[in-house]
Design a protein around this motif. Structure first.
Motif: not given
Ligand code: 5K3
Length: 117
Positions: A93-117
């Motif tokens: 669904x439109x919202x389901x697809x948005x959720x998957x895109x946003x989760x992939x975006x967040x997971x990448x940025x969160x991993x980058x932050x964890x590397x710096x802490x």
């Protein structure tokens, strides 16, 4: 954008960096389903199906009111947004697809932050 504060011991201010990352989530083009709480009066079934509603504006309030003691609590609430989305919406669904895109975006940025802490 605001530079993360570097404290004396060289560690970054985790919650300051979470606040910055929240800004990136809110301004993402696919964030629109997640910006405000789902209207429990107008969306049939949502109140019964989703036990712990969460959205980006509620996370912003929790940061401002210092309700997170570490980045962990912030991360758990962001993941709750996407887990709720998967529970209520079909993947294609439109919202389901948005959720998957946003989760992939967040997971990448969160991993980058964890590397710096
Ligand atoms: C983050 O959005 C929620 O999953 C609610 C999705 C939704 C709202 C109204 C509808 O008619 C259908 C889905």
């Amino acid at each position: 954008s605001k530079k993360a504060k570097i404290w004396r011991n060289g560690s970054t201010n985790e919650l300051e960096e979470c606040h910055q990352l929240l800004g990136e989530l809110e301004t993402h083009q696919d964030a629109w389903p997640f910006l405000q709480p789902v209207n429990l009066k107008t969306v049939p079934g949502y109140k019964k199906i989703v036990k712990k509603p969460m959205d980006f504006s509620t996370i912003r309030e929790k940061i401002i009111n210092k309700q997170y003691s570490s980045g962990e609590g912030f991360k758990d609430d962001v993941n709750l947004v996407f887990d709720n989305c998967e529970r209520f919406n079909e993947d294609n669904s439109e919202i389901g697809k948005a959720g998957h895109i946003m989760r992939t975006f967040f997971d990448k940025r969160w991993t980058e932050l964890l590397k710096r802490w």
